[in-house]
Design a protein around this motif. Structure first.
Motif, PDB file in Angstrom:
ATOM      1  N   ALA A  27     -17.385   9.865 -64.616  1.00 14.60           N
ATOM      2  CA  ALA A  27     -16.343  10.869 -64.862  1.00 14.60           C
ATOM      3  C   ALA A  27     -16.935  12.291 -64.416  1.00 14.60           C
ATOM      4  O   ALA A  27     -18.316  12.481 -64.235  1.00 14.60           O
ATOM      5  CB  ALA A  27     -15.639  10.889 -66.161  1.00 14.60           C
ATOM      6  N   PRO A  28     -16.330  13.320 -64.366  1.00 12.34           N
ATOM      7  CA  PRO A  28     -16.909  14.640 -64.117  1.00 12.34           C
ATOM      8  C   PRO A  28     -17.784  15.151 -65.241  1.00 12.34           C
ATOM      9  O   PRO A  28     -17.520  14.709 -66.377  1.00 12.34           O
ATOM     10  CB  PRO A  28     -15.414  15.762 -63.810  1.00 12.34           C
ATOM     11  CG  PRO A  28     -14.570  14.817 -64.617  1.00 12.34           C
ATOM     12  CD  PRO A  28     -14.730  13.477 -64.549  1.00 12.34           C
ATOM     13  N   LEU A  29     -18.715  15.955 -64.785  1.00 11.41           N
ATOM     14  CA  LEU A  29     -19.537  16.781 -65.760  1.00 11.41           C
ATOM     15  C   LEU A  29     -18.713  17.698 -66.663  1.00 11.41           C
ATOM     16  O   LEU A  29     -17.751  18.160 -66.090  1.00 11.41           O
ATOM     17  CB  LEU A  29     -20.684  17.465 -65.307  1.00 11.41           C
ATOM     18  CG  LEU A  29     -21.685  16.619 -64.665  1.00 11.41           C
ATOM     19  CD1 LEU A  29     -22.540  17.351 -63.597  1.00 11.41           C
ATOM     20  CD2 LEU A  29     -22.535  15.792 -65.848  1.00 11.41           C
ATOM     21  N   PRO A  30     -18.935  18.224 -67.952  1.00 13.24           N
ATOM     22  CA  PRO A  30     -18.226  19.118 -68.698  1.00 13.24           C
ATOM     23  C   PRO A  30     -18.244  20.538 -68.185  1.00 13.24           C
ATOM     24  O   PRO A  30     -19.244  21.211 -68.243  1.00 13.24           O
ATOM     25  CB  PRO A  30     -18.955  18.857 -70.177  1.00 13.24           C
ATOM     26  CG  PRO A  30     -20.207  18.312 -69.716  1.00 13.24           C
ATOM     27  CD  PRO A  30     -20.215  17.582 -68.599  1.00 13.24           C
ATOM     28  N   GLY A  31     -17.273  20.845 -67.336  1.00 19.38           N
ATOM     29  CA  GLY A  31     -17.318  22.233 -66.894  1.00 19.38           C
ATOM     30  C   GLY A  31     -16.723  23.332 -67.956  1.00 19.38           C
ATOM     31  O   GLY A  31     -16.051  22.871 -68.773  1.00 19.38           O
ATOM     32  N   ASP A  32     -16.760  24.674 -67.255  1.00 25.94           N
ATOM     33  CA  ASP A  32     -16.028  25.289 -68.252  1.00 25.94           C
ATOM     34  C   ASP A  32     -14.640  25.348 -68.653  1.00 25.94           C
ATOM     35  O   ASP A  32     -14.022  25.638 -69.643  1.00 25.94           O
ATOM     36  CB  ASP A  32     -16.443  27.001 -67.870  1.00 25.94           C
ATOM     37  CG  ASP A  32     -17.883  27.384 -67.932  1.00 25.94           C
ATOM     38  OD1 ASP A  32     -18.549  26.663 -68.767  1.00 25.94           O
ATOM     39  OD2 ASP A  32     -18.272  28.068 -67.222  1.00 25.94           O
ATOM     40  N   GLU A  36      -8.845  21.347 -68.117  1.00 23.95           N
ATOM     41  CA  GLU A  36      -8.202  20.831 -66.916  1.00 23.95           C
ATOM     42  C   GLU A  36      -8.867  19.845 -66.167  1.00 23.95           C
ATOM     43  O   GLU A  36      -8.324  18.992 -65.461  1.00 23.95           O
ATOM     44  CB  GLU A  36      -8.349  22.122 -66.074  1.00 23.95           C
ATOM     45  CG  GLU A  36      -7.746  22.177 -64.799  1.00 23.95           C
ATOM     46  CD  GLU A  36      -6.150  21.453 -64.767  1.00 23.95           C
ATOM     47  OE1 GLU A  36      -5.823  20.940 -63.787  1.00 23.95           O
ATOM     48  OE2 GLU A  36      -5.609  22.056 -65.968  1.00 23.95           O
ATOM     49  N   LEU A  37     -10.308  19.606 -66.417  1.00 21.93           N
ATOM     50  CA  LEU A  37     -10.882  18.380 -66.267  1.00 21.93           C
ATOM     51  C   LEU A  37     -10.232  17.028 -66.851  1.00 21.93           C
ATOM     52  O   LEU A  37     -10.092  16.211 -66.000  1.00 21.93           O
ATOM     53  CB  LEU A  37     -12.564  18.505 -66.350  1.00 21.93           C
ATOM     54  CG  LEU A  37     -12.940  19.559 -65.577  1.00 21.93           C
ATOM     55  CD1 LEU A  37     -14.693  19.488 -66.006  1.00 21.93           C
ATOM     56  CD2 LEU A  37     -12.936  19.441 -63.829  1.00 21.93           C
ATOM     57  N   ILE A  45      -6.247   8.205 -63.473  1.00 19.77           N
ATOM     58  CA  ILE A  45      -6.335   6.980 -63.997  1.00 19.77           C
ATOM     59  C   ILE A  45      -4.730   6.336 -64.369  1.00 19.77           C
ATOM     60  O   ILE A  45      -4.686   5.526 -63.949  1.00 19.77           O
ATOM     61  CB  ILE A  45      -6.945   6.854 -65.634  1.00 19.77           C
ATOM     62  CG1 ILE A  45      -8.462   7.279 -65.375  1.00 19.77           C
ATOM     63  CG2 ILE A  45      -6.728   5.791 -66.391  1.00 19.77           C
ATOM     64  CD1 ILE A  45      -8.974   7.523 -66.767  1.00 19.77           C
ATOM     65  N   VAL A  46      -3.903   7.399 -64.870  1.00 16.55           N
ATOM     66  CA  VAL A  46      -2.697   6.770 -64.947  1.00 16.55           C
ATOM     67  C   VAL A  46      -2.048   6.428 -63.735  1.00 16.55           C
ATOM     68  O   VAL A  46      -1.176   5.678 -63.544  1.00 16.55           O
ATOM     69  CB  VAL A  46      -1.753   7.780 -65.890  1.00 16.55           C
ATOM     70  CG1 VAL A  46      -0.139   7.598 -65.710  1.00 16.55           C
ATOM     71  CG2 VAL A  46      -2.370   8.129 -67.148  1.00 16.55           C
ATOM     72  N   ALA A  47      -2.137   7.085 -62.660  1.00 20.87           N
ATOM     73  CA  ALA A  47      -1.635   6.876 -61.254  1.00 20.87           C
ATOM     74  C   ALA A  47      -2.074   5.711 -60.650  1.00 20.87           C
ATOM     75  O   ALA A  47      -1.139   4.943 -59.952  1.00 20.87           O
ATOM     76  CB  ALA A  47      -1.971   8.196 -60.399  1.00 20.87           C
ATOM     77  N   ALA A  48      -3.009   5.182 -61.211  1.00 23.04           N
ATOM     78  CA  ALA A  48      -3.620   3.920 -60.822  1.00 23.04           C
ATOM     79  C   ALA A  48      -3.437   2.788 -61.844  1.00 23.04           C
ATOM     80  O   ALA A  48      -4.177   1.634 -61.519  1.00 23.04           O
ATOM     81  CB  ALA A  48      -5.102   3.925 -60.107  1.00 23.04           C
ATOM     82  N   PHE A 213     -12.582  12.624 -71.006  1.00 20.22           N
ATOM     83  CA  PHE A 213     -11.794  12.994 -72.222  1.00 20.22           C
ATOM     84  C   PHE A 213     -12.450  13.968 -73.083  1.00 20.22           C
ATOM     85  O   PHE A 213     -11.403  14.892 -73.765  1.00 20.22           O
ATOM     86  CB  PHE A 213     -11.534  11.672 -73.019  1.00 20.22           C
ATOM     87  CG  PHE A 213     -10.964  10.368 -72.120  1.00 20.22           C
ATOM     88  CD1 PHE A 213      -9.589  10.478 -72.023  1.00 20.22           C
ATOM     89  CD2 PHE A 213     -11.822   9.462 -71.640  1.00 20.22           C
ATOM     90  CE1 PHE A 213      -8.928   9.765 -71.431  1.00 20.22           C
ATOM     91  CE2 PHE A 213     -11.152   8.313 -70.947  1.00 20.22           C
ATOM     92  CZ  PHE A 213      -9.883   8.464 -70.941  1.00 20.22           C
ATOM     93  N   TRP A 214     -13.600  14.106 -73.419  1.00 23.62           N
ATOM     94  CA  TRP A 214     -14.186  15.053 -74.395  1.00 23.62           C
ATOM     95  C   TRP A 214     -13.269  15.333 -75.638  1.00 23.62           C
ATOM     96  O   TRP A 214     -13.013  16.390 -75.918  1.00 23.62           O
ATOM     97  CB  TRP A 214     -14.428  16.163 -73.689  1.00 23.62           C
ATOM     98  CG  TRP A 214     -15.408  16.019 -72.580  1.00 23.62           C
ATOM     99  CD1 TRP A 214     -16.805  15.774 -72.738  1.00 23.62           C
ATOM    100  CD2 TRP A 214     -15.193  16.126 -71.302  1.00 23.62           C
ATOM    101  NE1 TRP A 214     -17.381  15.774 -71.508  1.00 23.62           N
ATOM    102  CE2 TRP A 214     -16.337  15.717 -70.548  1.00 23.62           C
ATOM    103  CE3 TRP A 214     -14.086  16.342 -70.108  1.00 23.62           C
ATOM    104  CZ2 TRP A 214     -16.529  15.867 -69.204  1.00 23.62           C
ATOM    105  CZ3 TRP A 214     -14.279  16.346 -68.808  1.00 23.62           C
ATOM    106  CH2 TRP A 214     -15.462  16.145 -68.315  1.00 23.62           C
TER     107      TRP A 214
END
Length: 330
Positions: A27-32, A36-37, A45-48, A213-214
């Motif tokens: 999953a993406p790295l924790p950006g600022d 939104e991430l 995930i929900v779309a698939a 998720f964070w």
């Protein structure tokens, strides 16, 4: 690059010791703009999704019913019976950072020694609150050296319980993160941004880096605000804090629909593995459903979360099994 390498090594070490950590790159790295991430990741995930769907008509019915029951009017709050909120600002900040460092383990909660009338989380929160009232916060040096035995003694648990070693590891990580700083310096370093604080926690401590998720990084910012320890101009940008109770409430009240085989596994009390497709679909669907609820009732997702979590303490929700996953993220 060196900082990223250190983060990767820390995650690798934690992966060996703690369940639930997704592999780097999952999953993406924790950006600022961390919330939104989360939204983008969960929408994907929900779309698939194969195991969990959002019932749009059920969501609209629930939104109307819940609004009548106080969802759009009751302000969120921390329970002063379970939390240490009566100290000075610095002590309350230290308490909440300490509590949120160990705010995980719901997959093990059925095996904890519960305080009378309290859930697993409330047992931990109130036991830690009692310690703070009697002894004050641990120093940063004490956090860096804390043992499972010390944690177990404070929380009234068996030192051999697997959560105690994980809690001790999380508190040592917190002590290392704090270094020589006072807890309030962490709040000040966020410069009035809940998103910046959440991203900082997720980058600094592996048990907060819940990729995509964070949950715990975001809920820490919210808890500090609810306790009037911090003021964040972007607090309402946070998503819900995806765990296993909010989706359970959404399922019981007809908002989330589970594949029959998955529903049967959960109803039997069978553990759902961390990072498995069903587990991530449950959490992602809860995030997306609550974004829709927030739009329908005109309240930010974080307030939706607190209200639904408190609703989940009702007997009728506790009478039905929720999904249990042994992870360091919730």
């Amino acid at each position: 690059m060196a900082a990223l390498d250190r983060h990767a090594r820390a995650r690798g070490s934690a992966q060996e010791e703690a369940p639930g950590l997704p592999p780097p790159g999952d999953a993406p790295l924790p950006g600022d703009d961390l919330p939104e991430l989360v939204r983008r990741y969960c929408r994907g995930i929900v779309a698939a999704a194969r195991y969990v769907t959002i019932d749009e008509s059920g969501l609209e019915r629930a939104a109307e019913r819940w609004a009548q029951e106080g969802l759009a009017s009751d302000p969120p709050a921390l329970d002063s019976d379970d939390h240490f909120l009566d100290g000075g600002r610095s002590e309350v900040c230290a308490y909440l950072l300490t509590l949120d460092a160990i705010n995980f383990g719901s997959g093990w909660f059925p095996t904890l020694r519960k305080r009378p009338g309290r859930s697993g989380y409330r047992t931990i929160a109130s036991a830690l609150a009692d310690h703070f009232r009697a002894h004050g916060p641990w120093s940063n040096a004490e956090l860096r050296a804390i043992s499972a035995e010390t944690v177990a003694h404070v929380l009234g648990q068996d030192p051999e319980h697997p959560l105690m070693a994980l809690f001790a590891r999380a508190l040592r990580d917190l002590g290392a993160f704090l270094g020589e700083r006072e807890p309030l310096a962490v709040v000040a370093s966020a410069d009035g941004s809940a998103k910046r604080l959440a991203a900082t926690l997720a980058r600094a401590m592996p048990f907060f880096d819940d990729r995509g998720f964070w949950k715990r990084a975001q809920i820490t910012a919210n808890d500090l605000a609810l306790a009037s320890v911090a003021t964040f101009g972007d607090l309402d940008d946070l998503t819900i804090f995806a765990d296993n109770l909010v989706p359970h409430v959404l399922r019981v009240d007809g908002v989330l629909r589970y594949d029959p085989a998955l529903a049967a596994r959960i109803d039997r009390g069978e553990p759902i593995p961390a990072n498995s497709p069903p587990e991530r679909e449950i959490r992602a669907a809860a995030v997306c459903a609550c974004e829709r609820l927030a739009a329908l009732v005109g309240r930010p997702p974080r307030e939706i979360d607190v209200w639904l979590w408190n609703r989940g303490q009702d007997r009728r929700y506790k009478a039905r099994p929720r999904h249990r996953t042994r992870t360091v993220f919730y």
